[in-house]
Motif scaffolding. Structure first.
Motif, PDB file in Angstrom:
ATOM      1  N   LYS A   1      -0.877   6.973  -1.226  1.00  0.00           N
ATOM      2  CA  LYS A   1      -2.142   7.411  -1.823  1.00  0.00           C
ATOM      3  C   LYS A   1      -3.238   6.379  -1.566  1.00  0.00           C
ATOM      4  O   LYS A   1      -4.290   6.421  -2.183  1.00  0.00           O
ATOM      5  CB  LYS A   1      -1.961   7.622  -3.324  1.00  0.00           C
TER       6      LYS A   1
ATOM      7  N   LYS B   1      -8.740  -6.243  -4.321  1.00  0.00           N
ATOM      8  CA  LYS B   1      -8.698  -5.019  -5.131  1.00  0.00           C
ATOM      9  C   LYS B   1      -9.859  -4.077  -4.827  1.00  0.00           C
ATOM     10  O   LYS B   1      -9.803  -2.897  -5.151  1.00  0.00           O
ATOM     11  CB  LYS B   1      -8.674  -5.375  -6.615  1.00  0.00           C
TER      12      LYS B   1
ATOM     13  N   LYS C   1     -10.732  -0.701   0.464  1.00  0.00           N
ATOM     14  CA  LYS C   1     -10.196   0.655   0.625  1.00  0.00           C
ATOM     15  C   LYS C   1      -9.255   0.649   1.834  1.00  0.00           C
ATOM     16  O   LYS C   1      -9.687   0.458   2.959  1.00  0.00           O
ATOM     17  CB  LYS C   1     -11.328   1.657   0.869  1.00  0.00           C
TER      18      LYS C   1
ATOM     19  N   ILE D   1       0.862  -1.176   0.000  1.00  0.00           N
ATOM     20  CA  ILE D   1       0.000   0.000   0.000  1.00  0.00           C
ATOM     21  C   ILE D   1       0.898   1.225   0.000  1.00  0.00           C
ATOM     22  O   ILE D   1       1.882   1.271   0.747  1.00  0.00           O
ATOM     23  CB  ILE D   1      -0.898   0.017   1.247  1.00  0.00           C
ATOM     24  N   ASN D   2       0.552   2.213  -0.821  1.00  0.00           N
ATOM     25  CA  ASN D   2       1.384   3.424  -0.877  1.00  0.00           C
ATOM     26  C   ASN D   2       0.714   4.588  -0.154  1.00  0.00           C
ATOM     27  O   ASN D   2      -0.367   4.440   0.421  1.00  0.00           O
ATOM     28  CB  ASN D   2       1.739   3.774  -2.329  1.00  0.00           C
TER      29      ASN D   2
ATOM     30  N   GLU E   1      -3.185   3.322  -2.395  1.00  0.00           N
ATOM     31  CA  GLU E   1      -3.341   2.447  -3.559  1.00  0.00           C
ATOM     32  C   GLU E   1      -2.699   1.094  -3.290  1.00  0.00           C
ATOM     33  O   GLU E   1      -1.616   1.014  -2.702  1.00  0.00           O
ATOM     34  CB  GLU E   1      -2.678   3.080  -4.792  1.00  0.00           C
TER      35      GLU E   1
ATOM     36  N   HIS F   1      -0.710  -2.044  -4.465  1.00  0.00           N
ATOM     37  CA  HIS F   1       0.292  -2.345  -5.487  1.00  0.00           C
ATOM     38  C   HIS F   1       0.859  -3.732  -5.270  1.00  0.00           C
ATOM     39  O   HIS F   1       0.854  -4.256  -4.157  1.00  0.00           O
ATOM     40  CB  HIS F   1       1.459  -1.344  -5.413  1.00  0.00           C
TER      41      HIS F   1
ATOM     42  N   LYS G   1      -4.169   5.491   3.884  1.00  0.00           N
ATOM     43  CA  LYS G   1      -2.914   5.981   3.323  1.00  0.00           C
ATOM     44  C   LYS G   1      -1.765   5.647   4.256  1.00  0.00           C
ATOM     45  O   LYS G   1      -1.933   5.598   5.470  1.00  0.00           O
ATOM     46  CB  LYS G   1      -2.970   7.495   3.120  1.00  0.00           C
TER      47      LYS G   1
END
Length: 120
Positions: free
Chosen positions: A68, A97, A100, A65-66, A70, A72, A103
């Motif tokens: 943002k 996927k 949520k 997780i990055n 997201e 990955h 961050k």
């Protein structure tokens, strides 16, 4: 002098304890959102073949997780996964996927390994 050494040693122990605690908390922070999606992942097995429906074992998912929030580099960890049905694995990855995630701190990537357990 002796007092300073003892204070220094205590400070080191406390800081390492805090680091370990925060590492656990960080890990849990990025695993917690998965709990809501576990029923969806469990239904992946029910949507499969008769053999898949009776299967028990685990699918281990590695993901990042990055900052943002997201997802990955999501992949099945083949070394730790015991259920090899590709449709079941794909369904579990698709469920991941949809999650949520929070961050991460700016510029940081969090790597997580999560086992999804299936039992009869």
């Amino acid at each position: 002098m002796k007092k300073n050494v003892i204070l220094f040693m205590c400070a080191c122990l406390l800081s390492s304890f805090s680091f370990a605690k925060s590492k656990i908390d960080v890990n849990e922070k990025y695993k917690k959102p998965i709990i809501r999606f576990l029923p969806m992942m469990k239904s992946c097995r029910d949507a499969g073949t008769k053999q898949t429906m009776q299967a028990s074992g685990k699918i281990v998912v590695d993901y990042e997780i990055n900052d943002k929030a997201e997802l990955h580099k999501i992949r099945i960890n083949d070394e730790q996964t015991t259920l090899t049905d590709l449709n079941l694995q794909k369904c579990v990855v698709d469920a991941f996927k949809k999650i949520k995630f929070p961050k991460t701190p700016k510029g940081k990537i969090v790597k997580i390994t999560y086992p999804v357990e299936f039992s009869r």
